[in-house]
Structure formats: C-alpha cells, structure tokens
Design a protein around this motif. Structure first.
Motif, PDB file in Angstrom:
ATOM      1  N   TYR A 137       0.853  -1.187   0.000  1.00 28.70           N
ATOM      2  CA  TYR A 137       0.000   0.000   0.000  1.00 28.70           C
ATOM      3  C   TYR A 137       0.884   1.231   0.000  1.00 28.70           C
ATOM      4  CZ  TYR A 137       0.895  -0.024   5.082  1.00 28.70           C
ATOM      5  OH  TYR A 137       1.483  -0.036   6.320  1.00 28.70           O
ATOM      6  N   ASN A 138       0.314   2.340  -0.424  1.00 28.43           N
ATOM      7  CA  ASN A 138       1.061   3.596  -0.322  1.00 28.43           C
ATOM      8  C   ASN A 138       0.288   4.596   0.524  1.00 28.43           C
ATOM      9  OD1 ASN A 138      -0.375   3.683  -3.223  1.00 28.43           O
ATOM     10  ND2 ASN A 138      -0.100   5.812  -2.590  1.00 28.43           N
ATOM     11  N   GLU A 139       1.048   5.313   1.341  1.00 32.38           N
ATOM     12  CA  GLU A 139       0.487   6.364   2.202  1.00 32.38           C
ATOM     13  C   GLU A 139       1.493   7.492   2.253  1.00 32.38           C
ATOM     14  OE1 GLU A 139      -2.272   3.828   5.355  1.00 32.38           O
ATOM     15  OE2 GLU A 139      -0.526   4.909   6.095  1.00 32.38           O
ATOM     16  N   GLY A 140       1.023   8.722   2.186  1.00 36.47           N
ATOM     17  CA  GLY A 140       1.945   9.847   2.157  1.00 36.47           C
ATOM     18  C   GLY A 140       2.887   9.690   0.979  1.00 36.47           C
ATOM     19  N   ASP A 141       4.179   9.839   1.239  1.00 31.35           N
ATOM     20  CA  ASP A 141       5.124   9.700   0.121  1.00 31.35           C
ATOM     21  C   ASP A 141       5.836   8.345   0.162  1.00 31.35           C
ATOM     22  OD1 ASP A 141       6.811   9.927   2.237  1.00 31.35           O
ATOM     23  OD2 ASP A 141       8.088  11.478   1.359  1.00 31.35           O
ATOM     24  N   ALA A 142       5.261   7.394   0.887  1.00 34.02           N
ATOM     25  CA  ALA A 142       5.935   6.106   1.046  1.00 34.02           C
ATOM     26  C   ALA A 142       5.097   4.959   0.478  1.00 34.02           C
ATOM     27  CB  ALA A 142       6.229   5.847   2.523  1.00 34.02           C
ATOM     28  N   ILE A 143       5.812   3.940   0.030  1.00 33.53           N
ATOM     29  CA  ILE A 143       5.182   2.689  -0.422  1.00 33.53           C
ATOM     30  C   ILE A 143       5.665   1.578   0.510  1.00 33.53           C
ATOM     31  CG2 ILE A 143       4.955   1.043  -2.314  1.00 33.53           C
ATOM     32  CD1 ILE A 143       5.661   3.266  -4.246  1.00 33.53           C
ATOM     33  N   TYR A 144       4.730   0.791   0.988  1.00 33.69           N
ATOM     34  CA  TYR A 144       5.048  -0.312   1.896  1.00 33.69           C
ATOM     35  C   TYR A 144       4.751  -1.625   1.170  1.00 33.69           C
ATOM     36  CZ  TYR A 144       4.703   3.577   5.153  1.00 33.69           C
ATOM     37  OH  TYR A 144       4.873   4.784   5.773  1.00 33.69           O
TER      38      TYR A 144
END
Ligand SMILES: [Fe+2]
Length: 467
Positions: free
Chosen positions: A287-294
C-alpha cells in the motif's frame, strides 16, 4: 493407468503423491461444527500427473487438478477434476505420458515433438468477471466451470491476450479491475514484460511493455492504490548460457535485485531501484500512504538454483521470512528493510478486501519449506503487523498445511474477523481435511475439520468464492 509412480522422487511421494481418480462427495463428515454463516466454495489447485512422468519430474509441469469444497448451511461437499488440457487429453487417449515435464525436449515422445499445447493449468486460480480461471504462467488461463469443474477451454479475454499471463494476477477490491503481467511474453526471452489491465467485465482495456534490467523469473507482483511493483530478482534466464553448455536458469547475485515501481495509471516508465540480492516468490500485499510505499513479501537470501559456476546456495539462505520494504523520499529511492517475524514462512496472504490497501494482518504457512530440511509447512500463522506479534497453529510433525486463506465473517466484518481455511494432509491416515479456524484464535486449532477419505495432493494455491 500406466506404471506406478516412482517413490524415489520426493515430489511424487508422501503428501505430493498423485491420486488417480476423480470423485464427488455430496455430504462430507465434519469433525466439529462448520459455522452456518460460511457459504461459498474453497478451491485448491496443484500438479497431479495423470501418468508416470517421462524424464525428471518437475512438479511445475505436472497436470493440473482442481478440488473444491462447497459449503452451505453447516454442510460441505467435495469434487475434484483434472483440468482437461490438450496435453491431458492427448495422453489420456494414448494411456501414457507423452510430454516431458523435465523441460528437456529429448524426454518427450517423438509423437509430440515440437507440439505446442495450452499448458498444464496447475498453479493458481482467480475469479474475475464471473469466470473461474486456472492459471499457469507459461500459457493463457483455462476457464473452469465453478460447480462441475468441467474444463471450458482457454480464456484469452475475447482474443485480446496475445500469449501467456502470470499465475498471480491482482484484483482491486474497490474497482474489480484486474492487473496482471506476462513474463517472457510471446516466447520473448530478451527481458521484457507486458502489463495488462482488464476491467470489471473482463475486457482487456490497457496494455504496455516494459524493459527489465535483465531477463529473470518473475512469479508474482503487487499493487497499491497508485503503483504496480515488481521485484526483479537475480534468478536469471539465458538461452545463450544454455547454448554454451550452462543452465538456462541460474542464481546471479552479483546482478542484485531491482525493484520496479510503475504508475498504475500509465503502466509505463518504471523507476528501477537496486536493492541487495534476494529472492521473492510471493508478495503478501502493498500500500502507499503519504510519500511512502510499503511492500510486504516473503523473501529468501538466495534462490534454490546453482550459480553460473555451479555453486549451490547454503540451505540456510533458502529459508523464507516475512519482510517489509518501505520506499520513500525523493523518487522513492530510500529503501528500508524490516523483518516482520522470525517465523520461517511462505504462501503469504491477506484479506482480499485489503489488496492494495493498508492491512493489519497477514497469514502464512510456516515452520518448514526451503532451507529447513522439510519440504512441507507444519503450521499456519497470523502475523499482526501493528503489534508485530505472531499467533501460530502447530499442525504437528506429520501434518502438512497449505496456503491459508482468510474469509471474512460477513461482507462488512472488520479486518481479521472471520475464518481461516487451510487444507491439511495428515500422513498418519494418508488423507486430507479442510481445517477451518476462527481467524482471531488460530492457536486453539480448527473449529471444524471437513474430512476426506483420501489425499488431496499438496499443491500450490487456492481461492475462496463467497456464494
Ligand atoms: Fe505462486
């Protein structure tokens, strides 16, 4: 039915040993109580060669067999069928194996030399646009009747799919669209990948072609709301190497692993980010949140293949661990790696309603597999990715579990509130059962076991379809 299966091949023995029959059980014995709210079908698929294979048996090329448990009102039925591929039908007519599973064309019967087939459909299943598809990454999918399990033939998206597709397409739970890829599309081994988008009606609406850092085996991928992500691991494929007397597939850690991040909107212009060499077969979710991808994966330090110089990886490096990769910063070039659990595990899954979205729970088969000295997994686990606690059900040393699948208690149930399904082979009685757990308390053991009187050979993947 041909010669008996040899017992000296571990993939034809024990829990892998093929069965030679198809059957229908209308009402299975249930140990425990099958909750009446469970209404739907649990499918499994895996290799089950019809005849003794020619040459060295590679389970990736064994005839696909599909199994289904239909459940309704506290009762369960079962059915199994081979997928009627072209190979299956030709061999059935000949009453013996003709095609080579070894990958060596010299092992094939001259009668079928050079014949292309529609594959073996033995790896995974997907339900999309009201179709049940049996998948194997070298060919187009084969459509299966969801109740009769009859083979309906290759599904090429109304003629739009030019060749093969991955066995691990991803369906966005919000839009219903399916994203998928073809590695080595149209038999092109030069290191390109084709990406596809099928809409909720099953129409192929977008496709693109991206160049990889090098030709490599790519079994799975993942997506987020905004991105499509590939791990190109250095398990390389080279026809030149084969022509020069080497192996077609080799582990080349010096090439490193490359993460490809592709816009979901365009399916084009990937950003390629090198990380350390490692092997990923299956993704849990991303998933991606803010400027990060997990990105959560099961990874091993090396693939179970020799290097180009013939060196075999240390078995301990083959053990697989759930790991989170975080990509952030400018152009997503800051990569962070974090082990999620010390359990050796594979076959990671999440609630299918969370695909591409933040998930709290992951489910895995654990305690066994590559690098452990045991080809089977002996437990299943729920990983809580918030508390980082794992809850494990130990099936016992003589029971082998399959990929766990989560089923929500009802359509709007909270994440984690539901049931976990795993088909378990019990070698003490040489039979399998479908184990059903309360997903919030798997340590307690199954709340119900749907009993078969025969072995459901250990396969690869499954699928849940609610009624
Ligand atoms: Fe797989």
């Amino acid at each position: 039915m041909g010669a008996p299966f040899p017992t000296n091949n571990p993939y034809l023995a024990g829990g892998f040993r093929p069965i030679g029959f198809e059957c229908d059980y209308a009402d299975l014995i249930i140990d425990g109580k099958l909750p009446r709210e469970i209404a739907g079908s649990l499918y499994r698929i895996g290799p089950n060669p019809q005849f003794t294979p020619r040459g060295v048996y590679n389970p990736l090329r064994g005839d696909g067999m599909i199994h289904v448990f239909h459940m309704h009102a506290g009762r369960a039925s079962y059915r199994n069928r081979w997928v009627r591929t072209q190979q299956f039908q030709r061999e059935r007519a000949a009453c013996r194996s003709l095609f080579a599973t070894s990958g060596n064309p010299h092992d094939a019967d001259p009668e079928v030399a050079g014949i292309q087939t529609d594959g073996v459909a033995n790896t995974a299943l997907v339900w999309q646009a009201n179709r049940l598809l049996a998948l194997e990454e070298g060919h187009p999918p084969i459509e299966i009747h969801p109740d009769a399990l009859a083979t309906l033939g290759a599904w090429t998206f109304a003629g739009q799919l030019p060749g093969n597709m991955t066995a691990h397409p991803k369906i966005d739970p919000l839009t219903g669209e399916m994203l998928f890829f073809a590695n080595f599309p149209r038999h092109d081994l030069s290191g390109v990948l084709e990406l596809y988008r099928a809409d909720v009606s099953g129409k192929l609406v977008q496709q693109s072609r991206i160049e990889l850092p090098f030709p490599a085996l790519i079994h799975d991928f993942t997506l987020t709301r905004d991105w499509v992500i590939f791990f190109v691991c250095p398990l390389t494929v080279s026809l030149d190497r084969l022509r020069n007397g080497g192996a077609a597939i080799a582990w080349e850690p010096q090439r490193s692993t490359w993460v490809g991040i592709v816009s979901r909107a365009t399916l084009a212009d990937p950003a390629w980010l090198p990380i350390r060499p490692l092997m990923v077969w299956h993704f849990m979710n991303a998933y991606n949140e803010g400027d990060a991808i997990y990105v959560d994966v099961c990874q091993q330090e090396a693939a179970a293949f020799p290097t180009t110089t013939g060196t075999i990886p240390d078995p301990a490096r083959l053990q697989q661990f759930a790991t989170r990769w975080t990509f952030s910063g400018k152009h997503l070039r800051d990569a962070r790696e974090e082990r999620l659990s010390e359990l050796v595990c594979e076959y990671p899954t999440v609630d299918s309603r969370d695909v591409g979205r933040r998930h709290r729970y992951g489910y895995v088969a654990c305690r066994g597999g590559p690098g452990t000295g045991d080809p089977f997994h002996r437990g299943i686990a729920r990983l809580d990715l918030v508390t980082r606690q794992s809850e494990v059900f130990a099936a016992g040393a003589r029971c082998a579990v399959s990929e766990p699948l989560f089923v929500p208690r009802h359509a709007s149930a909270e994440e984690g509130d539901g049931y976990l399904f795993s088909v378990v082979f019990d070698e003490r009685c040489n039979a399998s059962h479908l184990a059903i757990f309360d997903a919030q308390n798997i340590r307690r053991g199954p709340i119900a076991r749907v009993l078969l009187d025969h072995r459901l050979p250990m396969g690869f993947h499954g699928l849940w379809k609610s009624r």
